[in-house]
Write an enzyme that holds these catalytic residues in place. Structure first.
Site, PDB file in Angstrom:
ATOM      1  N   LYS A   1     -12.721  -1.280   6.397  1.00  0.00           N
ATOM      2  CA  LYS A   1     -12.056  -2.189   7.334  1.00  0.00           C
ATOM      3  C   LYS A   1     -12.615  -1.997   8.748  1.00  0.00           C
ATOM      4  O   LYS A   1     -13.260  -2.886   9.271  1.00  0.00           O
ATOM      5  CB  LYS A   1     -10.541  -1.995   7.319  1.00  0.00           C
ATOM      6  CG  LYS A   1      -9.856  -2.659   6.129  1.00  0.00           C
ATOM      7  CD  LYS A   1      -9.660  -1.767   4.943  1.00  0.00           C
ATOM      8  CE  LYS A   1      -9.084  -2.490   3.742  1.00  0.00           C
ATOM      9  NZ  LYS A   1      -8.312  -1.620   2.872  1.00  0.00           N
TER      10      LYS A   1
ATOM     11  N   ASP B   1      -1.611   6.785   6.220  1.00  0.00           N
ATOM     12  CA  ASP B   1      -2.691   5.926   5.735  1.00  0.00           C
ATOM     13  C   ASP B   1      -3.046   4.985   6.885  1.00  0.00           C
ATOM     14  O   ASP B   1      -2.265   4.115   7.255  1.00  0.00           O
ATOM     15  CB  ASP B   1      -2.194   5.130   4.516  1.00  0.00           C
ATOM     16  CG  ASP B   1      -3.263   4.173   3.963  1.00  0.00           C
ATOM     17  OD1 ASP B   1      -4.328   4.027   4.603  1.00  0.00           O
ATOM     18  OD2 ASP B   1      -3.014   3.576   2.893  1.00  0.00           O
TER      19      ASP B   1
ATOM     20  N   TRP C   1       0.824  -1.216   0.000  1.00  0.00           N
ATOM     21  CA  TRP C   1       0.000   0.000   0.000  1.00  0.00           C
ATOM     22  C   TRP C   1       0.850   1.254   0.000  1.00  0.00           C
ATOM     23  O   TRP C   1       0.536   2.227  -0.705  1.00  0.00           O
ATOM     24  CB  TRP C   1      -1.000  -0.003   1.160  1.00  0.00           C
ATOM     25  CG  TRP C   1      -2.111  -0.979   0.915  1.00  0.00           C
ATOM     26  CD1 TRP C   1      -2.394  -2.090   1.646  1.00  0.00           C
ATOM     27  CD2 TRP C   1      -3.072  -0.953  -0.155  1.00  0.00           C
ATOM     28  NE1 TRP C   1      -3.464  -2.763   1.100  1.00  0.00           N
ATOM     29  CE2 TRP C   1      -3.909  -2.089   0.006  1.00  0.00           C
ATOM     30  CE3 TRP C   1      -3.312  -0.090  -1.224  1.00  0.00           C
ATOM     31  CZ2 TRP C   1      -4.965  -2.377  -0.877  1.00  0.00           C
ATOM     32  CZ3 TRP C   1      -4.355  -0.374  -2.105  1.00  0.00           C
ATOM     33  CH2 TRP C   1      -5.162  -1.503  -1.921  1.00  0.00           C
TER      34      TRP C   1
HETATM   35  C1  LIG Z   1      -7.632  -1.203   1.729  1.00  0.00           C
HETATM   36  C2  LIG Z   1      -6.496  -0.268   1.796  1.00  0.00           C
HETATM   37  C3  LIG Z   1      -6.303   0.743   0.841  1.00  0.00           C
HETATM   38  C4  LIG Z   1      -7.180   0.890  -0.387  1.00  0.00           C
HETATM   39  O1  LIG Z   1      -8.454   1.267  -0.067  1.00  0.00           O
HETATM   40  P1  LIG Z   1      -9.537   1.557  -1.223  1.00  0.00           P
HETATM   41  O2  LIG Z   1     -10.668   2.076  -0.419  1.00  0.00           O
HETATM   42  O3  LIG Z   1      -9.815   0.270  -1.913  1.00  0.00           O
HETATM   43  O4  LIG Z   1      -8.967   2.573  -2.130  1.00  0.00           O
HETATM   44  C5  LIG Z   1      -5.234   1.609   1.013  1.00  0.00           C
HETATM   45  N1  LIG Z   1      -4.411   1.494   2.052  1.00  0.00           N
HETATM   46  C6  LIG Z   1      -4.554   0.527   2.985  1.00  0.00           C
HETATM   47  C7  LIG Z   1      -3.600   0.448   4.121  1.00  0.00           C
HETATM   48  C8  LIG Z   1      -5.605  -0.379   2.878  1.00  0.00           C
HETATM   49  O5  LIG Z   1      -5.751  -1.331   3.811  1.00  0.00           O
END
Ligand SMILES: *Cc1c(COP(=O)(O)O)cnc(C)c1O
Length: 359
Positions: free
Chosen positions: A195, A171, A101
């Protein structure tokens, strides 16, 4: 019967939240319509949206000099929105890489400015670890330093907030609300909802007021934090139903005792699962102890030709979505806030039976 769902995302939601949503699906609070059939400008809906924000601020103790935005496009659109909003002054940022990511965020940011990347992982006795931030060669004049707290695919997580002079951007998609957080240490925090917050379709951004005036002129207005903040995140139609459901999750989380209490439960679940894996000769986790994710637990079987059989039998035992990400293989158990301790206990019991039979 509801199964135990270890999906990495969209992930398990609390059953109590789904039941509440179900009970008011056709006729929200006696209004004769579903909340998803209501205008986002309706004062009843605006009250729901504002209550969700207030509860979220409460849960994370967000200081008043931060805006909270309820946006769309997932965490992935933030990979572009962040440089477009924050690189306006000197066009330079540092990005820390710890996995898939953070690499995706780097790729996108490189389209917009000078991005200096630092690979912060290293091998320690055969396991992957994250190097202490004091060892990072950060730039003199970065507008911000970006990192990913919890790499959802690799199962590697920071065990402290890095120390930097430039504003920190994180993030937090797969770890938000899983543990207490000192928001004042950050310039910007972002997380896709699917999540730990609610269903997909919603992305939350927490941004400090003094960072709102560094946008690039070509930025699309929908991506501009100051414009969204000035319009209550309703520059256009927001993801109304996802926002409402996130509000129900925040209420549920408060009923559980808040973030501190859920963190204790999360530690208990993670310790139980890692403890089992560590004493087993059949299963292995590739991450060094201090950087093991408390949300996503990847593991491999001693004999990978048994992977398919493991997944098949797990599914029959109502233990769902245990396959690792398609890019890495193996297994992964995502044990977000909504996955109960009983789910982890059932998983361990299954893993033990499988290992006894096939080990
Ligand atoms: C799931 C995830 C993403 C991507 O999320 P989207 O909503 O599909 O764009 C980005 N960073 C992390 C750490 C994630 O777990």
């Amino acid at each position: 019967m509801r199964a135990y769902n270890f999906c990495a995302g969209p992930a398990a939601l609390p059953t109590a939240v789904l039941e509440k949503a179900q009970s008011e699906l056709l006729n929200w609070q006696g209004k004769g319509v579903s909340i998803m059939e209501m205008s986002h400008r309706n004062k009843d809906y605006v009250a729901v949206a504002e209550k969700a924000e207030a509860d979220f601020r409460d849960l994370l103790n967000i200081p008043d000099n931060y805006k909270v935005l309820f946006l769309q496009g997932g965490a992935t659109l933030q990979f572009s929105a962040i440089p477009l909003n924050l690189l306006g002054k000197n066009n330079q940022a540092d990005y820390i890489s710890t996995g898939i990511w953070s690499e995706k965020a780097i790729k996108e940011a490189q389209r917009y400015g000078n991005i200096h990347t630092i690979d912060a992982t290293f091998q320690k006795e055969g396991k992957t670890a994250i190097a202490d931030s004091s060892t990072w060669q950060l730039s003199e004049n970065a507008s911000y330093v970006h990192y990913c707290d919890n790499e959802t695919i690799g199962g590697i997580q920071f065990n402290e907030v890095p120390k930097t002079t430039a504003p920190l951007v994180v993030d937090l998609s797969s770890s938000i609300l899983s543990a207490p957080l000192d928001v004042s240490k950050f310039g910007l925090i972002y997380a896709g909802a699917q999540k730990n917050i609610g269903p997909a379709g919603l992305t939350i951004v927490i941004v400090r007021d003094d960072l709102l005036d560094q946008t690039k002129p070509e930025i699309p207005s929908l991506l501009k934090y100051s414009a969204q903040a000035d319009n209550g995140s309703m520059l256009n139609t927001p993801a109304t139903y996802s926002w409402y459901l996130a509000g129900l999750v925040f209420e549920w989380l408060k009923e559980q005792g808040g973030v501190e209490a859920i963190h204790q439960k999360n530690l208990e679940k993670a310790n139980l699962l890692y403890g089992y894996i560590d004493q087993s000769k059949f299963y292995d986790n590739p991450i060094a102890q201090p950087n093991r994710s408390i949300m996503n637990v990847p593991f491999t079987l001693a004999d990978s030709s048994l992977d398919k059989e493991f997944l098949k039998q797990a599914e029959a035992a109502h233990l769902l979505n245990l396959a690792g990400h398609r890019s890495v293989g193996g297994m992964r158990a995502s044990i977000y806030n909504a996955v109960p301790l009983e789910g982890v206990q059932a998983l361990i019991e299954f893993m033990e039976q499988f290992a006894t039979k096939h080990g």
